[in-house]
Write an enzyme that holds these catalytic residues in place. Sequence first.
Site, PDB file in Angstrom:
ATOM      1  N   GLY A 174       0.812  -1.216   0.000  1.00  0.00           N
ATOM      2  CA  GLY A 174       0.000   0.000   0.000  1.00  0.00           C
ATOM      3  C   GLY A 174       0.838   1.255   0.000  1.00  0.00           C
ATOM      4  O   GLY A 174       0.521   2.227   0.697  1.00  0.00           O
ATOM      5  N   ALA A 175       1.901   1.258  -0.814  1.00  0.00           N
ATOM      6  CA  ALA A 175       2.903   2.329  -0.697  1.00  0.00           C
ATOM      7  C   ALA A 175       2.772   3.436  -1.725  1.00  0.00           C
ATOM      8  O   ALA A 175       3.659   4.272  -1.835  1.00  0.00           O
ATOM      9  CB  ALA A 175       4.307   1.720  -0.792  1.00  0.00           C
ATOM     10  N   ASN A 176       1.660   3.485  -2.453  1.00  0.00           N
ATOM     11  CA  ASN A 176       1.536   4.549  -3.460  1.00  0.00           C
ATOM     12  C   ASN A 176       0.896   5.814  -2.896  1.00  0.00           C
ATOM     13  O   ASN A 176       0.868   6.845  -3.555  1.00  0.00           O
ATOM     14  CB  ASN A 176       0.750   4.061  -4.680  1.00  0.00           C
ATOM     15  N   THR A 177       0.401   5.747  -1.663  1.00  0.00           N
ATOM     16  CA  THR A 177      -0.259   6.914  -1.079  1.00  0.00           C
ATOM     17  C   THR A 177      -0.176   6.845   0.446  1.00  0.00           C
ATOM     18  O   THR A 177       0.138   5.800   1.023  1.00  0.00           O
ATOM     19  CB  THR A 177      -1.736   6.981  -1.527  1.00  0.00           C
ATOM     20  N   GLY A 218       1.863   4.506   3.709  1.00  0.00           N
ATOM     21  CA  GLY A 218       2.786   3.629   3.006  1.00  0.00           C
ATOM     22  C   GLY A 218       3.755   4.400   2.134  1.00  0.00           C
ATOM     23  O   GLY A 218       4.945   4.072   2.058  1.00  0.00           O
ATOM     24  N   TYR A 231     -13.759  -3.878  11.354  1.00  0.00           N
ATOM     25  CA  TYR A 231     -12.439  -3.251  11.279  1.00  0.00           C
ATOM     26  C   TYR A 231     -11.644  -3.556  12.545  1.00  0.00           C
ATOM     27  O   TYR A 231     -10.456  -3.911  12.485  1.00  0.00           O
ATOM     28  CB  TYR A 231     -12.578  -1.741  11.097  1.00  0.00           C
TER      29      TYR A 231
END
Length: 305
Positions: free
Chosen positions: A22-25, A28, A172
């Site tokens: 999840g490192a594009n935003t 992350g 959650y």
Amino acid sequence: MGEKWTTADIPDQRGRVAVVTGANTGLGYETARALAGRGASVVLAVRDTGKGERAAARMGGDVTVQELDLASLDSVRAAAAELRSRLDRLDLLINNAGVMYTPKRTTADGFEMQFGTNHLGHFALTGLLLDLMLPVPGSRVVTVSSTGHRIRAAVHFDDLHWERSYSRVAAYGQSKLANLMFTYELQRRLAARGTTVAVAAHPGLSDTELTRNAPAALRLPVTWMAPLITQTPAMGALPTLRAATDPGVLGGQYYGPGGRTEVKGHPRLVASSPESYEVAVQQRLWAVSEDLTGVTFPVGAVATA
């Protein structure tokens, strides 16, 4: 080292290899950017490779992209196979990606979306990559949990996928409690190896797009009060970065913001809920997770009194 730990305290990461989900935003992105900035070779494991490539270009450094959809075990297996073909070692696996308060949906494998993505997807990915880490002294699995693990949180073994009724907040909480229980049980299994450790972190209340599915009753006050009660993604990433890089970190620890109620502030060692430390539940969750994912770890169970 002072209490106000920042990215300036990250040791030189040259020669180390990190995979960040999840490192594009958001968190992350900030985690990956900081690691790359200190010299690590970083793989952005993301669903949307176009967004991943654009994020990598903004970061600079030795950053590559790997397609990964944690809501599909086929995708997790394919990503792990590709990473194993590309990498000869792995120093850091940062299980950061997640979904929060989604409407009732299931993953490609029929799991409740939050439990399937946040816990089972990362459980499977870790198990499939762990043998790249075990030979590497100082390697770490860092899993991102949340203060939400305390809210209406329990592991509902009689209805893990919320088929009888559904509460997005409780679902959650279950997924984030599972993240912690996974970390603690994994550390127990890793301890005898002496090379790899499992650590957890949480970002407090950070101003990211993760809350886009939150019920209006929660989302509106947060939006209105954001400047007062939230912190930037860069600050929210600091507990993860400390868990990943601080030489003083020990396996089985949990890091979060040091401010009051752990909402914001510089990262420090924190405690999770009493429920998260229940060994019998951790071990049951592990067995169920192996069953559901079909992934068996290369580290066995440890007998407990």
